[in-house]
Design an enzyme around this catalytic site. Structure first.
Site, mmCIF file in Angstrom:
data_model
loop_
_atom_site.group_PDB
_atom_site.id
_atom_site.type_symbol
_atom_site.label_atom_id
_atom_site.label_comp_id
_atom_site.label_asym_id
_atom_site.label_seq_id
_atom_site.Cartn_x
_atom_site.Cartn_y
_atom_site.Cartn_z
ATOM 1 C CG ASP A 26 -51.820 12.724 -34.083
ATOM 2 O OD1 ASP A 26 -50.623 12.592 -34.382
ATOM 3 O OD2 ASP A 26 -52.220 12.982 -32.934
ATOM 4 C CG ASP A 136 -47.395 13.532 -31.178
ATOM 5 O OD1 ASP A 136 -46.885 13.033 -30.156
ATOM 6 O OD2 ASP A 136 -48.510 13.190 -31.609
#
Length: 223
Positions: A26, A136
């Site tokens: 991320d 994700d």
């Protein structure tokens, strides 16, 4: 192990799980962006060591900003990564500039994300990506098949829609058709989330959970 495997021959067809090395990063989540960039230098250095030790090991990387930060801050490391990309051991894929949310941005934002991402991926690997890689992501806009089709991207990989404990999604591999009735993309939902562990137990569970085994006996297990 090799000799044991040879003794366990069978004429039956079994499910095949394709292990795909991947470090899910991320850009910003519960930490500042600068921490992400420190983490990728550490993670990708480890990947290179594994590749040198195990020549059969392959790795998949998405999100161009991660690589280009390394090229700016650690050019020697970037050069080693690029060498592995050219050798086919390190796959630079994903199509998008970042693994974007697909419901909040307008269509133009998603298209620009593809344009910028593909331009930078091509600059390193010599060709654009044929797969959108967003394992994700929370939800999927119905316009995605049209955008991917017009961008000439035939494949789509994700996984998080399988996480629901209430509404069970009925497919792992399917052709996703856009609302225009014509735009299509081949979609595959990984059988192990986006950070599976390479253990016999998880691989067996992934194989059992694959819903299209009667149509195609290969599933992606990214780990």
């Amino acid at each position: 192990l090799r000799s044991i495997y040879q003794d366990c021959t069978t004429s039956e067809s079994y499910m095949q799980i394709c292990l795909v090395g991947h470090a899910h990063m991320d850009l910003v989540w519960l930490w500042p962006e600068r921490v992400t960039y420190k983490k990728i230098i550490h993670s990708y250095s480890n990947v290179l060591q594994l590749m040198n030790k195990y020549p059969q090991f392959t790795f998949t990387m998405s999100q161009p900003p991660l690589y280009f930060h390394i090229r700016e801050k650690q050019p020697d490391l970037a050069a080693r990564i690029e060498e592995k990309v050219k050798g086919g051991q390190w796959e630079f894929t994903g199509a998008l500039e970042v693994e974007a949310d697909t419901q909040i941005p307008v269509g133009e934002g998603l298209i620009r994300c593809i344009l910028y991402g593909q331009e930078r991926i091509k600059a390193i690997r010599g060709s654009v990506s044929d797969t959108v890689w967003i394992p994700d992501v929370f939800g999927y806009s119905q316009c995605l098949p049209q955008i991917f089709y017009l961008a000439e991207i035939p494949n789509f990989f994700t996984t998080k829609i399988l996480w629901s404990t209430i509404t069970k999604f009925p497919h792992n591999s399917f052709v996703w058709t856009g609302p225009d009735g014509e735009s299509e993309v081949l979609a595959h939902l990984g059988v192990a989330g986006y950070s599976g562990k390479v253990s016999l137990k998880e691989v067996i569970i992934g194989g059992r959970n694959y819903k299209q085994a009667d149509v195609h006996n290969e599933g992606v297990f990214n780990c």
